[in-house]
Design an enzyme around this catalytic site. Sequence first.
Site, mmCIF file in Angstrom:
data_model
loop_
_atom_site.group_PDB
_atom_site.id
_atom_site.type_symbol
_atom_site.label_atom_id
_atom_site.label_comp_id
_atom_site.label_asym_id
_atom_site.label_seq_id
_atom_site.Cartn_x
_atom_site.Cartn_y
_atom_site.Cartn_z
ATOM 1 N N GLY A 1 0.400 -1.173 0.029
ATOM 2 C CA GLY A 1 -0.241 0.169 0.110
ATOM 3 C C GLY A 1 0.992 0.920 -0.126
ATOM 4 O O GLY A 1 2.038 1.120 -0.720
ATOM 5 N N LEU B 1 0.448 3.424 -2.016
ATOM 6 C CA LEU B 1 0.514 3.857 -3.297
ATOM 7 C C LEU B 1 1.427 4.991 -4.182
ATOM 8 O O LEU B 1 1.056 5.706 -3.884
ATOM 9 C CB LEU B 1 -0.108 2.712 -4.058
ATOM 10 N N HIS C 1 4.320 1.806 -8.065
ATOM 11 C CA HIS C 1 3.562 0.943 -7.955
ATOM 12 C C HIS C 1 2.705 1.319 -9.663
ATOM 13 O O HIS C 1 2.002 0.157 -9.924
ATOM 14 C CB HIS C 1 2.926 0.938 -6.652
ATOM 15 N N GLN D 1 7.711 -9.439 7.375
ATOM 16 C CA GLN D 1 9.693 -8.883 6.964
ATOM 17 C C GLN D 1 9.828 -7.748 7.549
ATOM 18 O O GLN D 1 10.927 -6.505 7.091
ATOM 19 C CB GLN D 1 9.296 -8.515 5.343
ATOM 20 N N ASP E 1 13.189 -2.977 -6.034
ATOM 21 C CA ASP E 1 13.870 -3.409 -4.736
ATOM 22 C C ASP E 1 14.284 -4.744 -6.052
ATOM 23 O O ASP E 1 13.803 -6.173 -5.352
ATOM 24 C CB ASP E 1 12.842 -4.259 -4.060
ATOM 25 N N SER F 1 7.275 4.316 -0.776
ATOM 26 C CA SER F 1 6.337 4.675 0.570
ATOM 27 C C SER F 1 7.197 4.972 1.778
ATOM 28 O O SER F 1 6.882 6.242 2.619
ATOM 29 C CB SER F 1 6.208 3.599 0.367
ATOM 30 N N ARG F 2 8.597 5.179 2.020
ATOM 31 C CA ARG F 2 9.295 5.664 2.822
ATOM 32 C C ARG F 2 9.929 6.786 2.697
ATOM 33 O O ARG F 2 10.141 7.739 3.984
ATOM 34 C CB ARG F 2 9.964 4.891 3.229
HETATM 35 P P1 AMP Z 1 6.078 -1.780 -1.482
HETATM 36 O O1 AMP Z 1 4.412 -2.017 -1.296
HETATM 37 O O2 AMP Z 1 7.346 -1.393 -1.121
HETATM 38 O O3 AMP Z 1 6.223 -3.683 -0.979
HETATM 39 O O4 AMP Z 1 5.733 -2.347 -3.249
HETATM 40 C C1 AMP Z 1 5.657 -3.243 -4.093
HETATM 41 C C2 AMP Z 1 5.941 -3.465 -5.494
HETATM 42 O O5 AMP Z 1 6.594 -2.041 -6.411
HETATM 43 C C3 AMP Z 1 7.750 -4.444 -5.326
HETATM 44 O O6 AMP Z 1 7.720 -4.808 -6.374
HETATM 45 C C4 AMP Z 1 8.533 -2.474 -5.218
HETATM 46 O O7 AMP Z 1 9.341 -3.189 -5.962
HETATM 47 C C5 AMP Z 1 8.034 -2.283 -6.998
HETATM 48 N N1 AMP Z 1 7.837 -0.639 -6.466
HETATM 49 C C6 AMP Z 1 8.240 0.172 -4.594
HETATM 50 N N2 AMP Z 1 8.875 1.258 -5.681
HETATM 51 C C7 AMP Z 1 9.025 1.278 -6.553
HETATM 52 C C8 AMP Z 1 9.990 2.169 -7.982
HETATM 53 N N3 AMP Z 1 10.228 3.574 -7.546
HETATM 54 N N4 AMP Z 1 9.781 2.075 -9.049
HETATM 55 C C9 AMP Z 1 9.547 1.093 -9.293
HETATM 56 N N5 AMP Z 1 8.435 0.017 -8.367
HETATM 57 C C10 AMP Z 1 8.819 0.505 -7.457
#
Ligand code: AMP
Length: 298
Positions: free
Chosen positions: A31, A33, A37, A61, A150, A186-187
């Site tokens: 989330g 987003l 995302h 995690q 990631d 998100s951070r």
């Molecule tokens: P998260 O919500 O942080 O677990 O991320 C969910 C998915 O979004 C993961 O596959 C991340 O690698 C991808 N994601 C997060 N930030 C980015 C970004 N800046 N560019 C592309 N994909 C991202």
Amino acid sequence: MKIFYSPEKLNAGINRTRQDKKRVGFVPTMGALHAGHLSLIKQAAKENNTVVVSIFVNPAQFGPRDDLKKYPRPLKKDLALCRKAGVDFIFLPDNKIMYPQGYSTFVNVEGLSEVLCGWSRPGHFRGVTTVVAKLLNIVRPDLLYLGQKDAQQAVIISRMIKDLNFPVKVKVMPTIREKDGLALSSRNTYLSKKERNDAVVLSKALLLAQSLIDNGQRHADRIISRIKELISKKRSARIDYVSIVDLENLMPLKKIRPGCLIALAVRIGKTRLIDNIIIRDGSQNKAKLSPKKGTLLL
Ligand code: AMP
């Protein structure tokens, strides 16, 4: 767009579309987003008939000193973004659904999970692979969309999928960045204004590495020291690691070669940020921070 809270109901919903031989694309998220995302979701919408997004802040995690409690959860906004992006099914489980009393099964990809981010976040990737394995079993997608942001996570999940014969293809999408180069995360919302300005040093350091390589530098240790030197100029920055590794086995490399990953993790104030680039071609690499859209990385 339909929202499901239980695996059984989600599964029944997806299975109805599957009977028409529809292709299912899946984007797992925690989330909060952003455009990163959304690029995954949009790609999934282009390539599949049905798009499933999960939103679950996975406690397994997070370490004891991580930011589980304060992790942003703007659910209403997330749902609106998903609706606009063409998502068909949202899976929104809670902790009790995912880890009911007596839960005791974990998936661990050995070796790959202990290096880089795994070194300073023990147990983190075990939590990631466990939840992704569960989500894959619940959703049973044809295609799984992950972000290069990631990269280690993408490498580990791909390994798990191969090792455990999950019938799914992985697509890794390029990192989406702010105009100044900062990778969306998100951070990033934790950063103060000053820290936000300092945080651009992560992508600047990767650009520096890229230009050193473009100009013929092949010694990993020299590139790493130049990166560290640049980052250390920011007083708010504390380096966790800067590594140049083989993209497949994540082992450190002495010499730059095609298919190597330059990855770093840096604390800006209290916020731990990560970023990376992949060197596609060690001789004439004029690539920008992101490779071409839609590239299959692994
Ligand atoms: P998260 O919500 O942080 O677990 O991320 C969910 C998915 O979004 C993961 O596959 C991340 O690698 C991808 N994601 C997060 N930030 C980015 C970004 N800046 N560019 C592309 N994909 C991202």
